[in-house]
Design a protein around this motif. Sequence first.
Motif, PDB file in Angstrom:
ATOM      1  N   VAL A 123       0.833  -1.202   0.000  1.00 38.53           N
ATOM      2  CA  VAL A 123       0.000   0.000   0.000  1.00 38.53           C
ATOM      3  C   VAL A 123       0.868   1.254   0.000  1.00 38.53           C
ATOM      4  N   ILE A 124       1.904   1.243   0.821  1.00 39.24           N
ATOM      5  CA  ILE A 124       2.795   2.407   0.888  1.00 39.24           C
ATOM      6  C   ILE A 124       3.461   2.646  -0.463  1.00 39.24           C
ATOM      7  N   ALA A 125       3.889   1.573  -1.134  1.00 38.41           N
ATOM      8  CA  ALA A 125       4.559   1.703  -2.430  1.00 38.41           C
ATOM      9  C   ALA A 125       3.609   2.236  -3.502  1.00 38.41           C
ATOM     10  N   ALA A 129       3.880   5.664  -5.640  1.00 35.66           N
ATOM     11  CA  ALA A 129       3.933   5.617  -7.102  1.00 35.66           C
ATOM     12  C   ALA A 129       2.833   6.451  -7.744  1.00 35.66           C
ATOM     13  N   GLU A 130       1.680   6.504  -7.099  1.00 35.00           N
ATOM     14  CA  GLU A 130       0.535   7.227  -7.663  1.00 35.00           C
ATOM     15  C   GLU A 130       0.425   8.654  -7.140  1.00 35.00           C
ATOM     16  N   GLY A 131       1.392   9.076  -6.337  1.00 35.31           N
ATOM     17  CA  GLY A 131       1.368  10.436  -5.829  1.00 35.31           C
ATOM     18  C   GLY A 131       0.237  10.703  -4.854  1.00 35.31           C
ATOM     19  N   ILE A 132      -0.127   9.697  -4.059  1.00 30.82           N
ATOM     20  CA  ILE A 132      -1.205   9.842  -3.072  1.00 30.82           C
ATOM     21  C   ILE A 132      -0.593  10.225  -1.736  1.00 30.82           C
ATOM     22  N   ASP A 133      -0.870  11.429  -1.284  1.00 27.37           N
ATOM     23  CA  ASP A 133      -0.372  11.901   0.005  1.00 27.37           C
ATOM     24  C   ASP A 133      -1.405  11.546   1.069  1.00 27.37           C
ATOM     25  N   ALA A 134      -1.217  10.398   1.705  1.00 29.67           N
ATOM     26  CA  ALA A 134      -2.164   9.915   2.706  1.00 29.67           C
ATOM     27  C   ALA A 134      -1.622  10.042   4.122  1.00 29.67           C
ATOM     28  N   GLY A 135      -0.604  10.877   4.304  1.00 30.89           N
ATOM     29  CA  GLY A 135      -0.054  11.081   5.641  1.00 30.89           C
ATOM     30  C   GLY A 135       0.481   9.807   6.263  1.00 30.89           C
ATOM     31  N   ILE A 136       1.088   8.943   5.452  1.00 28.30           N
ATOM     32  CA  ILE A 136       1.510   7.628   5.922  1.00 28.30           C
ATOM     33  C   ILE A 136       2.795   7.734   6.745  1.00 28.30           C
TER      34      ILE A 136
END
Length: 474
Positions: A123-125, A129-136
């Motif tokens: 999920v983190i990768a 890769a998709e440029g999703i800033d989810a505050g991980i």
Amino acid sequence: MNAPAPTAPLAGGFVNGEVSFWYRDLGGVPEPGDALGGDLDADVAIVGAGYTGLWTAYYLKRARPGLRVAVLEREFAGYGASGRNGGWLTADLAGIPERYAATHGAEAARALQRAMFATIDEVIAVAAAEGIDAGIVKSGLLHVATNRAQLARARHMLAHEREWGWGEEDLRPLDDAEREARLRVAGAQGMLWSPHCARIQPARLVRGLLRAVRGLGVQVFEATPVTAIEPGRAVTPYGTVRAGHVIRATEGFTAGLPGKRRTWLPMNSSMIVTEPLPAKVWEAIGWEGRELLGDLAHYYMYAQRTADDRIAFGGRGRPYRYGSRIDERGRTPAWTVGALWDLLTGMFPAVRASGAGIAHTWSGVLGVPRDWCATVHVDPATGLGWAGGYTGHGVATANLAGRTLRDLILGEETELTALPWVGRRVRGWEPEPLRWLGVHAMYRLYRMADARENRAPGARTSALARIADTITGR
């Protein structure tokens, strides 16, 4: 005489419901996108635009770009648990390994757990890769014990993990010094730490995933309720999607579909989030690593330190509504808000002393099968399939389910399709009123057990909790 209902201080601009705080953080609840505009032919129709549906669509289009994939959503993408959860990207199994081992053997159960461990990094990768800033933040999970009975359960948990072959690198106890350095919980008697968990902002993840699948050419139709799922078609008021595969990805909302009221119980969970807390509170608490936090109570809690320095804190409120009914937009009873506040400030007295209040509260449902174990299935004869029953561990499990559904739909035999949750069958929940009576009795007993354990000097789990376990089949 009944005890007075707990109360909590509410911040200016306090919001109850409106789906969740996570959307407030994004600027507000999104307007649904376009609805289905008539009959449509597709290769795969997916019902539900939460994590399960969107991950399935994502991996299908990555594997076969030419596939025609349509996703149908009653509200907007991420309306359900995917946009309301506690933000735990955890490798915890839905259910216990013994139940998966009973049908497929111990090594198959271990393979499922290894797949869950790997899912966190997957999920983190993909988010990167998709440029999703989810505050991980992958800083792991802390399990805190706040009385002697919980401490005994922590030791049992550790021994159980060792029996299954998981070592210090997977779960370990923290000594007093390390516990003090990580997170200071009032009354803590022990703490375990696992690296297999990451903090996320769940709405950012699901909305970013929506953008990614649309960018791959997936058609996502929102404000489009599905009234029937049948071999070869998904029926809506606005048209029928005809497809070789029709996948049900409705998780806690499954009970609203015809004939599915007893399939998965829609179990309610509630959350509060504080105002941003001042530096003096964090000096008292610690939590610099931003680990996820859970306890070992029967009526358990879950929490995170958010990216903007709030505490998001959840637990069971009103656990189940008669007839498997589901709330509208997450409104939460005042009693539940007060109970969660008391639990939060009991663990972190500095929060109460700071004068901070609650900024937002909300609730949502998660899907619970009768045996508390998740399933993934595709019937090659009818093309019908589903995944769900994650029992609160869906943030990561839905990703593994999406990759597994991809392989099953494409007819490929892989390590994922050999996992023991594939094709798992379980009986339905009891009819009403037995279902309502059983669930409410179970959680009343758990609350009473926690209260007794908090008062008792001994280390034995309350007999009331064992009775509750028998009722629920956990």
